[in-house]
Write a protein that holds these residues in place. Structure first.
Motif: not given
Length: 295
Positions: A7-8, A27-28, A31, A33, A67-70, A241
């Motif tokens: 993630g970031t 990576a999702l 996002f 990184p 990471i936030r939920r997409p 997390d």
């Protein structure tokens, strides 16, 4: 082989530098990184992504960074992901902790083991104690206990991992914008253009209160004597997390006028501990790596 899903933030680069052996970086979609990404993927292609990892010989997965939920675009869902849609939807509908648990369960069910960041870099969890020159005062012990209680309360609602406590009162709580934003809010709310006037009034008010209680004058707690308290949610899966602090956190706490930072021992990652300690020492602030439940 390890797959690093990044993630970031600074953590992915730190973990990548510590991996011993081959690694594939992923990576999702949406996002960016701070590391080069070999396999980008969409949540709508999760099934295909898992197949690609298996074909590449991946056995372990480490998820690091924010990471936030997409959002999900139904038109993008591919055939390999279609059987996972109910679980993905359930995960998206849950809070952060619940969503993370479901994602970990999906990976596990497809034969992948989850490795925590601190499994790869155990030194990111500092030893309990006070690595800074400054140490907390007696009232900071009470503030830390209030911080722990507050994080437990926030964890029940799955809404954050940090708070600011000042003179026994919770001044702010972390939200989806993160710790840096909370510190900036606190700075805006409490650091006024004429702090000397505010401090003088506060000194006088608290000094009078303490004198009435104890029968003698005492050194009051100053307006800039709060703490940042950070800890994992009580029931979260610690394989991913875990909260993190670093140089930016130390700078933000200093700019917010806080007296120090308290983190839960074995529960908060510290990026570049030397830099954090150096920054806090320069400001006369403390870092307390506090065992859970400490008095």
């Amino acid at each position: 082989m390890l797959a690093l899903i990044a993630g970031t933030g600074d953590l992915p680069a730190v973990i990548l530098s510590r991996v011993d052996g081959p690694v594939v970086t992923c990576a999702l979609h949406g996002f960016s990184p701070s590391i080069d990404v070999e396999i980008p993927f969409r949540i709508e292609h999760l099934g295909s992504f898992l197949n690609v990892l298996r074909e590449r010989g991946v056995t372990d997965i480490c998820m690091v960074g924010a990471i936030r939920r997409p959002p999900i675009d139904p038109s993008e869902i591919d055939a390999a992901t279609l059987p996972l849609v109910p679980r993905i939807q359930a995960a998206i509908a849950k809070g952060d902790d619940g969503a993370l648990r479901e994602v970990i369960a999906i990976f596990n069910d497809h034969g992948f083991a989850i490795k925590a960041a601190h499994d790869i870099a155990p030194d990111l969890l500092p030893a309990p104690g006070f690595p800074t020159k400054a140490q907390p005062s007696d009232w900071h012990l009470a503030d830390a206990a209030e911080g722990e209680r507050t994080i437990a309360e926030m964890g029940a609602g799955d809404i954050g991992q940090a708070c600011i406590v000042r003179m026994g009162q919770v001044a702010d709580r972390e939200d989806v914008d993160g710790t840096d934003a909370m510190l900036a809010r606190f700075h805006e709310d409490y650091i006024k253009p004429e702090p000397d006037t505010v401090l003088a009034a506060l000194h006088q008010s608290i000094g009078s209160m303490l004198e009435n209680i104890t029968g003698s004058a005492a050194d009051p707690v100053t307006a800039d004597d709060g703490i940042l308290f950070k800890a994992p949610k009580p029931t979260q899966d610690r394989r991913a997390d875990l909260p993190t602090i670093g140089f930016q956190t130390a700078m933000g706490a200093a700019e917010a006028g806080l007296a120090g930072i308290v983190i839960e021992a074995d529960g908060v990652l510290v990026l570049d501990l030397d830099s954090v300690v150096e920054t806090l020492d320069a400001q006369g602030m403390f870092l307390w790596v506090r065992p859970k439940g400490a008095l």
